[in-house]
Design a protein around this motif. Structure first.
Motif, PDB file in Angstrom:
ATOM      1  N   ILE A 148      17.427 -23.276 -33.763  1.00  0.00           N
ATOM      2  CA  ILE A 148      17.634 -24.694 -34.073  1.00  0.00           C
ATOM      3  C   ILE A 148      17.648 -25.523 -32.792  1.00  0.00           C
ATOM      4  O   ILE A 148      17.019 -26.583 -32.703  1.00  0.00           O
ATOM      5  CB  ILE A 148      18.928 -24.888 -34.889  1.00  0.00           C
ATOM      6  N   ALA A 149      18.354 -25.025 -31.772  1.00  0.00           N
ATOM      7  CA  ALA A 149      18.408 -25.751 -30.497  1.00  0.00           C
ATOM      8  C   ALA A 149      17.023 -25.857 -29.866  1.00  0.00           C
ATOM      9  O   ALA A 149      16.648 -26.909 -29.346  1.00  0.00           O
ATOM     10  CB  ALA A 149      19.371 -25.062 -29.541  1.00  0.00           C
ATOM     11  N   CYS A 150      16.259 -24.780 -29.934  1.00  0.00           N
ATOM     12  CA  CYS A 150      14.914 -24.801 -29.356  1.00  0.00           C
ATOM     13  C   CYS A 150      13.999 -25.765 -30.112  1.00  0.00           C
ATOM     14  O   CYS A 150      13.185 -26.457 -29.495  1.00  0.00           O
ATOM     15  CB  CYS A 150      14.315 -23.402 -29.360  1.00  0.00           C
ATOM     16  N   CYS A 151      14.134 -25.820 -31.418  1.00  0.00           N
ATOM     17  CA  CYS A 151      13.294 -26.727 -32.212  1.00  0.00           C
ATOM     18  C   CYS A 151      13.585 -28.193 -31.909  1.00  0.00           C
ATOM     19  O   CYS A 151      12.745 -29.053 -32.136  1.00  0.00           O
ATOM     20  CB  CYS A 151      13.485 -26.455 -33.701  1.00  0.00           C
ATOM     21  N   VAL A 152      14.766 -28.479 -31.416  1.00  0.00           N
ATOM     22  CA  VAL A 152      15.122 -29.855 -31.092  1.00  0.00           C
ATOM     23  C   VAL A 152      14.778 -30.184 -29.638  1.00  0.00           C
ATOM     24  O   VAL A 152      14.212 -31.246 -29.351  1.00  0.00           O
ATOM     25  CB  VAL A 152      16.631 -30.090 -31.350  1.00  0.00           C
ATOM     26  N   VAL A 153      15.064 -29.288 -28.707  1.00  0.00           N
ATOM     27  CA  VAL A 153      14.920 -29.581 -27.282  1.00  0.00           C
ATOM     28  C   VAL A 153      13.496 -29.379 -26.778  1.00  0.00           C
ATOM     29  O   VAL A 153      13.002 -30.168 -25.967  1.00  0.00           O
ATOM     30  CB  VAL A 153      15.911 -28.721 -26.462  1.00  0.00           C
ATOM     31  N   LEU A 154      12.825 -28.348 -27.238  1.00  0.00           N
ATOM     32  CA  LEU A 154      11.505 -28.037 -26.687  1.00  0.00           C
ATOM     33  C   LEU A 154      10.467 -29.131 -26.911  1.00  0.00           C
ATOM     34  O   LEU A 154       9.662 -29.401 -26.010  1.00  0.00           O
ATOM     35  CB  LEU A 154      11.021 -26.689 -27.213  1.00  0.00           C
ATOM     36  N   PRO A 155      10.431 -29.808 -28.059  1.00  0.00           N
ATOM     37  CA  PRO A 155       9.483 -30.931 -28.170  1.00  0.00           C
ATOM     38  C   PRO A 155       9.767 -32.060 -27.169  1.00  0.00           C
ATOM     39  O   PRO A 155       8.838 -32.710 -26.690  1.00  0.00           O
ATOM     40  CB  PRO A 155       9.668 -31.423 -29.611  1.00  0.00           C
ATOM     41  N   VAL A 156      11.040 -32.276 -26.841  1.00  0.00           N
ATOM     42  CA  VAL A 156      11.375 -33.300 -25.839  1.00  0.00           C
ATOM     43  C   VAL A 156      10.837 -32.872 -24.479  1.00  0.00           C
ATOM     44  O   VAL A 156      10.261 -33.684 -23.744  1.00  0.00           O
ATOM     45  CB  VAL A 156      12.907 -33.514 -25.785  1.00  0.00           C
ATOM     46  N   LEU A 157      11.000 -31.601 -24.126  1.00  0.00           N
ATOM     47  CA  LEU A 157      10.461 -31.100 -22.868  1.00  0.00           C
ATOM     48  C   LEU A 157       8.940 -31.215 -22.834  1.00  0.00           C
ATOM     49  O   LEU A 157       8.360 -31.652 -21.840  1.00  0.00           O
ATOM     50  CB  LEU A 157      10.876 -29.642 -22.656  1.00  0.00           C
ATOM     51  N   PHE A 158       8.304 -30.832 -23.914  1.00  0.00           N
ATOM     52  CA  PHE A 158       6.838 -30.874 -23.983  1.00  0.00           C
ATOM     53  C   PHE A 158       6.332 -32.307 -23.839  1.00  0.00           C
ATOM     54  O   PHE A 158       5.445 -32.585 -23.032  1.00  0.00           O
ATOM     55  CB  PHE A 158       6.365 -30.260 -25.306  1.00  0.00           C
ATOM     56  N   ALA A 159       6.904 -33.219 -24.589  1.00  0.00           N
ATOM     57  CA  ALA A 159       6.459 -34.618 -24.540  1.00  0.00           C
ATOM     58  C   ALA A 159       6.734 -35.237 -23.171  1.00  0.00           C
ATOM     59  O   ALA A 159       5.902 -35.996 -22.651  1.00  0.00           O
ATOM     60  CB  ALA A 159       7.152 -35.427 -25.636  1.00  0.00           C
ATOM     61  N   GLY A 160       7.879 -34.920 -22.579  1.00  0.00           N
ATOM     62  CA  GLY A 160       8.191 -35.464 -21.256  1.00  0.00           C
ATOM     63  C   GLY A 160       7.213 -34.994 -20.199  1.00  0.00           C
ATOM     64  O   GLY A 160       6.776 -35.773 -19.343  1.00  0.00           O
ATOM     65  N   ALA A 161       6.818 -33.729 -20.250  1.00  0.00           N
ATOM     66  CA  ALA A 161       5.870 -33.203 -19.259  1.00  0.00           C
ATOM     67  C   ALA A 161       4.476 -33.778 -19.478  1.00  0.00           C
ATOM     68  O   ALA A 161       3.793 -34.146 -18.511  1.00  0.00           O
ATOM     69  CB  ALA A 161       5.837 -31.682 -19.330  1.00  0.00           C
ATOM     70  N   VAL A 162       4.034 -33.883 -20.706  1.00  0.00           N
ATOM     71  CA  VAL A 162       2.690 -34.412 -20.983  1.00  0.00           C
ATOM     72  C   VAL A 162       2.584 -35.870 -20.558  1.00  0.00           C
ATOM     73  O   VAL A 162       1.617 -36.272 -19.897  1.00  0.00           O
ATOM     74  CB  VAL A 162       2.336 -34.241 -22.475  1.00  0.00           C
ATOM     75  N   THR A 163       3.568 -36.669 -20.908  1.00  0.00           N
ATOM     76  CA  THR A 163       3.478 -38.094 -20.563  1.00  0.00           C
ATOM     77  C   THR A 163       3.613 -38.342 -19.068  1.00  0.00           C
ATOM     78  O   THR A 163       2.996 -39.262 -18.535  1.00  0.00           O
ATOM     79  CB  THR A 163       4.540 -38.913 -21.312  1.00  0.00           C
ATOM     80  N   SER A 164       4.387 -37.523 -18.372  1.00  0.00           N
ATOM     81  CA  SER A 164       4.546 -37.757 -16.935  1.00  0.00           C
ATOM     82  C   SER A 164       3.336 -37.281 -16.140  1.00  0.00           C
ATOM     83  O   SER A 164       3.022 -37.857 -15.102  1.00  0.00           O
ATOM     84  CB  SER A 164       5.810 -37.086 -16.419  1.00  0.00           C
ATOM     85  N   THR A 165       2.640 -36.252 -16.596  1.00  0.00           N
ATOM     86  CA  THR A 165       1.452 -35.806 -15.864  1.00  0.00           C
ATOM     87  C   THR A 165       0.254 -36.708 -16.130  1.00  0.00           C
ATOM     88  O   THR A 165      -0.708 -36.677 -15.375  1.00  0.00           O
ATOM     89  CB  THR A 165       1.084 -34.351 -16.231  1.00  0.00           C
ATOM     90  N   ARG A 166       0.321 -37.504 -17.150  1.00  0.00           N
ATOM     91  CA  ARG A 166      -0.789 -38.423 -17.456  1.00  0.00           C
ATOM     92  C   ARG A 166      -1.039 -39.363 -16.272  1.00  0.00           C
ATOM     93  O   ARG A 166      -2.183 -39.620 -15.899  1.00  0.00           O
ATOM     94  CB  ARG A 166      -0.464 -39.215 -18.720  1.00  0.00           C
ATOM     95  N   ARG A 167       0.017 -39.845 -15.658  1.00  0.00           N
ATOM     96  CA  ARG A 167      -0.126 -40.754 -14.516  1.00  0.00           C
ATOM     97  C   ARG A 167      -0.656 -40.012 -13.300  1.00  0.00           C
ATOM     98  O   ARG A 167      -1.468 -40.536 -12.537  1.00  0.00           O
ATOM     99  CB  ARG A 167       1.222 -41.391 -14.191  1.00  0.00           C
ATOM    100  N   SER A 168      -0.227 -38.774 -13.110  1.00  0.00           N
ATOM    101  CA  SER A 168      -0.665 -37.993 -11.956  1.00  0.00           C
ATOM    102  C   SER A 168      -2.140 -37.631 -12.017  1.00  0.00           C
ATOM    103  O   SER A 168      -2.777 -37.422 -10.992  1.00  0.00           O
ATOM    104  CB  SER A 168       0.141 -36.704 -11.859  1.00  0.00           C
ATOM    105  N   THR A 169      -2.679 -37.538 -13.211  1.00  0.00           N
ATOM    106  CA  THR A 169      -4.077 -37.121 -13.349  1.00  0.00           C
ATOM    107  C   THR A 169      -5.051 -38.291 -13.242  1.00  0.00           C
ATOM    108  O   THR A 169      -6.255 -38.085 -13.336  1.00  0.00           O
ATOM    109  CB  THR A 169      -4.290 -36.410 -14.698  1.00  0.00           C
ATOM    110  N   ARG A 170      -4.595 -39.485 -13.004  1.00  0.00           N
ATOM    111  CA  ARG A 170      -5.489 -40.648 -12.913  1.00  0.00           C
ATOM    112  C   ARG A 170      -6.212 -40.741 -11.575  1.00  0.00           C
ATOM    113  O   ARG A 170      -7.179 -41.466 -11.459  1.00  0.00           O
ATOM    114  CB  ARG A 170      -4.699 -41.929 -13.173  1.00  0.00           C
ATOM    115  N   VAL A 171      -5.739 -40.028 -10.571  1.00  0.00           N
ATOM    116  CA  VAL A 171      -6.381 -40.071  -9.260  1.00  0.00           C
ATOM    117  C   VAL A 171      -7.370 -38.917  -9.148  1.00  0.00           C
ATOM    118  O   VAL A 171      -7.310 -37.960  -9.928  1.00  0.00           O
ATOM    119  CB  VAL A 171      -5.338 -40.010  -8.114  1.00  0.00           C
ATOM    120  N   THR A 172      -8.261 -38.987  -8.174  1.00  0.00           N
ATOM    121  CA  THR A 172      -9.235 -37.916  -7.995  1.00  0.00           C
ATOM    122  C   THR A 172      -8.553 -36.681  -7.423  1.00  0.00           C
ATOM    123  O   THR A 172      -7.467 -36.761  -6.832  1.00  0.00           O
ATOM    124  CB  THR A 172     -10.359 -38.369  -7.034  1.00  0.00           C
TER     125      THR A 172
END
Length: 186
Positions: A148-172
């Motif tokens: 239950i804890a993993c089902c709640v926390v892991l999507p937050v971790l996944f979404a946080g990592a995906v959205t934060s790397t989006r900015r990093s990947t904009r440069v060459t």
């Protein structure tokens, strides 16, 4: 009075009330079952329960925001690794997934360690208050809680990592490798 059969408490209180002498003051002696006392105590605790529930929800929101910020900061600091992955041929989406899976793997390890530590420490922390209860607490460590804890926390971790790397990947890739750090936002 503690009865061997708790379900017989209503009959016991009725018999005890019948043994009072006639004409005695009914306000001087009262008989209540443990179920009635429990219901009164639960009724008195409802206001406190609402307040504790509200604070729990607020603390969960704060915890999710903090986890998202920490994961985002960690992913943003890995600007050079993003450049290396892009140089190898990863798309920005694949780079985001790599960092998201890394965060999720760390989250699973943290959940397992936290569950194990909690299962060891919880009985020791609850022991002093358990002495005042009629019976010992019945909540035991259950592996389903970790799920239950993993089902709640892991999507937050996944979404946080995906959205934060989006900015990093904009440069060459070359610029990311050369600078090694992300330029501050405008």
């Amino acid at each position: 009075v503690r009865l061997a059969d708790p379900s017989a408490s209503s009959a016991f209180t009725a018999r005890a009330a019948a043994t009072l002498p006639p004409g005695s003051d009914p306000g001087s002696v009262s008989f209540q079952t443990w179920q009635a006392q429990r219901d009164l105590a639960l009724g008195d605790a409802q206001g406190t329960q609402v307040i504790v529930t509200m604070f729990t929800v607020l603390l969960l929101i704060v915890a999710f925001v903090v986890v998202g910020i920490l994961v985002g900061a960690r992913s943003s600091e890995q600007h050079r690794q993003v450049g290396l992955l892009k140089a190898v041929g990863f798309t920005p989406r694949q780079v985001g997934i790599v960092f998201a899976l890394e965060s999720v793997a760390l989250g699973v390890v943290a959940a397992v360690l936290g569950f194990a530590l909690g299962a060891i420490l919880a009985p020791r922390l609850a022991a002093p208050s358990a002495q005042t209860l009629v019976g010992s607490p019945t909540m035991a460590a259950n592996p389903r809680h970790i799920l239950i804890a993993c089902c709640v926390v892991l999507p937050v971790l996944f979404a946080g990592a995906v959205t934060s790397t989006r900015r990093s990947t904009r440069v060459t890739a070359v610029e990311a490798i050369r600078t090694g750090t992300l330029s501050p936002p405008n």
